[in-house]
Design a protein around this motif. Structure first.
Motif, short mmCIF file in Angstrom:
data_model
loop_
_atom_site.label_atom_id
_atom_site.label_comp_id
_atom_site.label_asym_id
_atom_site.label_seq_id
_atom_site.Cartn_x
_atom_site.Cartn_y
_atom_site.Cartn_z
N PRO A 107 0.82 -1.21 0.00
CA PRO A 107 0.00 0.00 0.00
C PRO A 107 0.86 1.27 0.00
N ALA A 108 0.37 2.34 -0.64
CA ALA A 108 1.07 3.62 -0.64
C ALA A 108 1.27 4.07 0.81
N GLY A 109 2.44 4.62 1.12
CA GLY A 109 2.72 5.09 2.47
C GLY A 109 3.26 4.00 3.38
N SER A 110 3.33 2.76 2.90
CA SER A 110 3.88 1.68 3.72
C SER A 110 5.37 1.56 3.46
N VAL A 111 6.09 0.97 4.41
CA VAL A 111 7.54 0.85 4.27
C VAL A 111 7.89 -0.11 3.12
N GLY A 112 6.98 -1.03 2.78
CA GLY A 112 7.23 -1.95 1.67
C GLY A 112 7.51 -1.21 0.37
N ARG A 113 6.81 -0.06 0.19
CA ARG A 113 7.00 0.76 -1.00
C ARG A 113 8.39 1.38 -1.07
N ARG A 114 8.98 1.62 0.08
CA ARG A 114 10.25 2.34 0.13
C ARG A 114 11.45 1.42 0.32
N ALA A 115 11.19 0.14 0.62
CA ALA A 115 12.29 -0.79 0.86
C ALA A 115 12.84 -1.29 -0.46
N SER A 116 14.14 -1.47 -0.51
CA SER A 116 14.76 -1.98 -1.72
C SER A 116 14.65 -3.50 -1.75
N PRO A 117 14.07 -4.05 -2.85
CA PRO A 117 13.98 -5.51 -2.94
C PRO A 117 15.27 -6.13 -3.46
N GLU A 118 16.25 -5.27 -3.79
CA GLU A 118 17.53 -5.79 -4.27
C GLU A 118 18.52 -5.76 -3.12
N TYR A 119 18.86 -6.91 -2.60
CA TYR A 119 19.79 -6.95 -1.48
C TYR A 119 20.53 -8.28 -1.53
N VAL A 120 21.60 -8.36 -0.76
CA VAL A 120 22.32 -9.61 -0.62
C VAL A 120 21.99 -10.17 0.75
N ARG A 121 21.49 -11.40 0.82
CA ARG A 121 21.24 -11.98 2.13
C ARG A 121 22.14 -13.21 2.26
N VAL A 122 22.53 -13.50 3.49
CA VAL A 122 23.39 -14.67 3.72
C VAL A 122 22.66 -15.62 4.66
N PHE A 123 23.13 -16.86 4.73
CA PHE A 123 22.43 -17.85 5.54
C PHE A 123 23.16 -18.09 6.85
N ALA A 124 22.37 -18.30 7.90
CA ALA A 124 22.94 -18.49 9.23
C ALA A 124 23.82 -19.74 9.28
N ASP A 125 23.45 -20.75 8.47
CA ASP A 125 24.17 -22.01 8.58
C ASP A 125 25.27 -22.17 7.53
N GLU A 126 25.66 -21.06 6.91
CA GLU A 126 26.80 -21.16 5.99
C GLU A 126 28.03 -20.53 6.64
N THR A 127 29.21 -20.74 6.03
CA THR A 127 30.42 -20.19 6.63
C THR A 127 30.60 -18.72 6.25
N ILE A 128 31.41 -18.04 7.03
CA ILE A 128 31.76 -16.65 6.76
C ILE A 128 32.35 -16.54 5.35
N GLY A 129 33.20 -17.50 5.00
CA GLY A 129 33.84 -17.48 3.68
C GLY A 129 32.79 -17.54 2.56
N ALA A 130 31.80 -18.40 2.72
CA ALA A 130 30.75 -18.53 1.70
C ALA A 130 29.94 -17.24 1.62
N ALA A 131 29.68 -16.64 2.78
CA ALA A 131 28.92 -15.38 2.82
C ALA A 131 29.68 -14.29 2.09
N LEU A 132 30.99 -14.23 2.34
CA LEU A 132 31.81 -13.20 1.71
C LEU A 132 31.82 -13.40 0.18
N ASP A 133 31.80 -14.64 -0.26
CA ASP A 133 31.73 -14.90 -1.69
C ASP A 133 30.45 -14.36 -2.31
#
Lengths: 446, 446
Positions: A128-154
C-alpha cells in the motif's frame, strides 16, 4: 552562481538551436549544478538539456530531481530514451516514478522492462502507498545463518550491485525467515571457516505494511545502515536504507510545516510552481478558515448592543483575539511535537490539559498584570479590570484547548497537524470574544 | 505499555528500597523500553535505576537519552561511575554531554579521561558550536592512496572500533590531505595487490567550521555513509556519519517547528518539563507579539469616530484580520521552505513578491466574491462592497508581505523562522485594519 550563468547561457543556446554549444556548457557541471541549471530552464528546454547530458550523469540527475520534473521528462522524451533510464533505476525508485505518472504511461513503461525487473517492480507496487514496503529496496544480498563466513563473503563479492545496503547483511534461515544481521566488517575480520550464525547480531525488523514514517524513525533511532523489512511470516522482503529513512523523515517534517501553515505541500520547486497551483494548495484551507471565522461575526452580533453602548470595547478586539490565538498555537505546536516523539499519547490527555491550563494561567497572570496596568493608566481602572481579567481567562482557555486538541485529533485518528495553528486561532477567536464581552458586561454593568 | 507497568512497579520498588526487585524488573527490558521506563520515573529515582542496569546496556541507554537527563545522571551518580560512562563514549558524543554541563563539572570530567581521549575531546571542543567539526567523529580509519588494497584491508582488520563509518574509508596522501573515498566493499572485491589510488572515488568534503546543518544536508543529498570533514589545508580531521547527519536535520526541523509556533524548543520530554520551563519557553515571544499587537489598538483609535457612526463595522474585524493573518502565514511558510531548500534566495525577492501578489489577488478575488455575495444578502449592498473589496486588498497585501518577509530576514541574516506565523499575523492585523476602515469610509461616505 555558476549554475545560474550557465542556465542563462543554456537557455539562449537552446532557444537558438545551438545544441553543440549547449552540450559544451553542460559538460563541465557536476550533478548538483546540472540539477540547479535544469530547474532554471523553461519546461520545454529541460528535456532537450537532459538529452544532451552524458549517459552516466543523466541517470544520477534523473534520480535526484523532483517527481514533477521526472514526470515532465518522461512525458517529453522519446520512448526508447525513457525506457533506458527507467530500466536503470532501482525497483523502489521505479515505483516512485510510476506513482507520479498517468496510469497509461506507467503501464507502458512497466511493459518495457525486462521480465525480472518487471516482476520486482510489481512486488513493490503491491504494497500500500505510504507503507515501508514501498520504500524498501527488494535488491539486497542476504546470507544464511548455517553457511560459513567465507561462503557469505563470496556472495558479497558475486553481487554486481554496489549499494550501501550491502554493508549490513540480513541473515536468513533456509525458509527465508530473518534471523539476524551481520556487518560486512564482521565478515572481513572473522576467520572464513566459522558460521555466520555464530557471529550475527540481533535482528531488528519491521513488517512491510508498517507506516513508512514509523519504520524510518525506527531505522534512525537504532542507527541502522539498513532496516530489514519482513512479511507477516517473518520472511525477508527488502531493506529500508538509512539514506531513504532520512529522506522519509525530512519529507514528513516538510509536510507538517506546510500543513501547520494551512497549505498543502508543493510537489515542485517554488519558483517553478504556477500561481494557480499555489492558489489551489492554499484556497481550500483558507475557505475552511474563513467560513469558520464567520462564527466570530455571529458572536459579535450577539454583543452588538453592548458594543453600541461602549464603542471603546471594539479597540481591544484584535489585541485579545491575537493573544488567544498565539497562546493556543504555542500549546498546539508543543503537544504535536510531543505526540510525534511518542512523549505523549491519547490517554495522557488529562495530564496534558492540566499542565497546559496551569501554564496558560501563569502566562495569563503575567500578561494580564501588564495589561491591567497599561489599560488602567490610559483608559481608567474599569477598562483595566476588563482587559486584565480577560487576558488571564483567554490565556488559560487557549492553552488548554490548544494542548488538548492534538491529542483529541490523535485519538480520533486525524493527523494532529490538521488541527493547525490557524484552525486553533479561529476557534480561540470566537471563544475569546464571548469571554471578553461577558467580563465587560459584568464589570461595566452594561 | 510494558514500560509503563514496569515504571509503576519500579517506582514502588525504588520508593521502598527493594533494589533487588527493581533490578529484576529492569533485567528483561531492551534499550528502548529501559529509556521509556526511565523517563516515567521521578528525577531522584532515575539515577538509582540507571545504576542498576547491566553495564553494557547502561552505556547504550546513556547515549540515547536526552541531554537534560544525561546532565541529571552525571550530577547524581558517583564520580567513578560517571568517569566510566564518560570514558566509554565517542569523542564527539563526549563533547555533546560536556556542552550541557556546568563548566566546573565538565572540566573535572575531562580531567578524568586517559590522555589520548582527553586530547581527542579537546580537539572536538576546539570547533565552534554549531559547526560540523563538533559533530564529526575524530575516530576513523583512513587509508593511503599509494598503498595496496591488501594493506588497506589490514588496517580495517586492525581497528578495534566497529563503527559504521568504517564502511566508507577516506583516502589520504602522505600529508594527510584527503584525495578520495573508497568503500569497504571495493576493498573486499578488488585483488589485494592493486593500489588504493586506482580504485578510489571522488572525494566529497566539507570544511570543519561549516554550518552543521548545511554539512548534514550535503551528506544526505549525496547519500554518503560518511562525509569527510577537512581543515582549511584539506587535511582530514573527522567524518560526519549519515546517522548523525539525519539527527542534525531532524533536530533542525523540530527547532523550526517550535519557532514557527513562537515557542523555544524544549530540551527534555514534554511530560517531564515543568510548567515554569514551559512558560519561559513561550512568554518572551508572547510578550513581543502582545506589545506589537498594541499597534492594532492604536490603529482602531484613529478610526474610533468611524466605528461610533457605524458599530456594525466592528462585527467583521476578527473575520478580516483572521483572513489576512492566515494568508500571510501561508505565504511565509511556503517561502521559508523554498529558502531552506535553496529554491529561492535574496535576489529573487522581486519574483517572489510578484508571484505572491498575484496568488494573493487570485485568492482574494475568489474569497472576496463569496464575501460580497454573503454580506450583500445579509447586510445590504454597501456593506457587501466594503467586505468584498477589503478581502481582495487584504489577501493581496498579506500574501505579498508574508512572501517577502522571509527573504528580507534572510538578506539581513536573521533566521527566517523568526519571522514566524504569529509575527506576520500581527503585522497583517494592523495593516488590514487600516485597509478596512479606509475602504469603509470611502464606500459608506463616513
Amino acid at each position: 552562481m555558476a549554475a545560474e550563468t550557465t542556465a542563462a547561457d543554456l537557455r539562449d543556446a537552446l532557444d537558438e538551436g545551438r545544441l553543440v554549444q549547449a552540450s559544451t556548457l553542460l559538460a563541465p557541471l557536476d550533478v548538483d549544478d546540472t540539477i540547479e541549471a535544469l530547474y532554471r530552464l523553461p519546461r520545454a528546454a529541460q528535456a532537450v538539456a537532459f538529452r544532451l547530458l552524458p549517459k552516466d550523469r543523466s541517470l544520477d540527475v534523473f534520480e535526484r530531481v523532483d517527481p514533477a520534473l521526472q514526470r515532465d521528462l518522461i512525458e517529453t522524451l522519446a520512448d526508447a530514451e525513457v525506457a533506458a533510464v527507467f530500466a536503470a533505476l532501482d525497483a523502489e525508485e521505479r515505483v516512485r516514478v510510476v506513482e507520479e505518472l498517468p496510469a497509461k504511461v506507467a503501464k507502458r513503461l512497466i511493459q518495457s522492462l525486462a521480465p525480472a525487473d518487471r516482476a520486482q517492480t510489481a512486488v513493490v507496487l503491491g504494497y500500500p502507498a505510504g507503507s515501508v514496503g514501498r520504500r524498501a529496496s527488494p535488491e539486497y544480498v542476504r546470507v544464511f545463518a548455517d553457511e560459513t563466513i567465507g561462503a557469505a563473503l563470496d556472495r558479497v563479492r558475486a553481487q554486481p550491485n554496489d549499494d550501501e545496503s550491502l554493508y549490513t547483511l540480513p541473515v536468513v534461515d533456509r525458509q527465508r525467515r530473518l534471523v539476524g544481521l551481520i556487518g560486512l566488517r564482521e565478515l572481513v575480520t572473522t576467520p572464513g571457516d566459522e558460521l555466520v550464525g555464530a557471529h550475527m547480531g540481533e535482528a531488528i525488523q519491521v513488517v512491510s505494511d508498517a507506516d513508512e514514517e514509523e519504520a524510518a524513525r525506527e531505522c534512525l533511532d537504532h542507527r541502522l545502515l539498513s532496516l530489514p523489512v519482513v512479511d507477516h511470516e517473518d520472511r525477508l522482503v527488502g531493506l529500508l536504507r538509512i539514506d531513504d529513512a532520512a529522506h522519509i523523515i525530512d519529507e514528513a517534517h516538510r509536510e507538517d510545516a506546510a500543513r501547520a501553515g494551512a497549505a498543502e505541500p508543493l510537489t515542485r520547486p517554488y519558483l517553478l510552481t504556477s500561481v494557480f497551483t499555489l492558489t489551489r494548495s492554499r484556497i481550500v484551507w483558507l475557505l475552511v478558515l474563513a467560513v469558520s471565522a464567520i462564527l466570530t461575526v455571529n458572536v459579535l452580533e450577539i454583543f452588538e448592543a453592548t458594543l453600541d453602548q461602549m464603542v471603546a470595547l471594539a479597540l481591544f478586539i484584535p489585541l485579545l483575539t491575537g493573544i488567544g490565538g498565539n497562546t493556543g498555537s504555542q500549546a498546539a505546536v508543543t503537544v504535536t511535537r510531543a505526540i510525534a516523539m511518542s512523549e505523549a499519547r491519547g490517554r495522557d490527555i488529562g495530564r496534558v490539559a492540566l499542565k497546559e491550563a496551569t501554564t496558560g494561567l501563569l502566562m495569563g497572570t503575567l500578561l494580564g498584570a501588564i495589561g491591567f496596568t497599561v489599560a488602567t493608566l490610559v483608559y481608567g481602572i474599569e477598562i483595566g479590570w476588563v482587559i486584565g481579567l480577560t487576558v488571564v481567562a483567554i490565556c488559560t482557555m487557549a492553552a488548554t484547548v490548544g494542548g488538548a486538541m492534538p491529542l483529541v485529533a490523535k485519538s480520533i485518528r486525524v493527523d494532529p497537524a490538521v488541527f493547525s495553528t490557524p484552525f486553533i486561532s479561529t476557534f480561540c477567536d470566537a471563544t475569546g470574544l464571548i469571554i471578553y464581552f461577558t467580563i465587560a458586561r459584568a464589570v461595566l454593568h452594561l
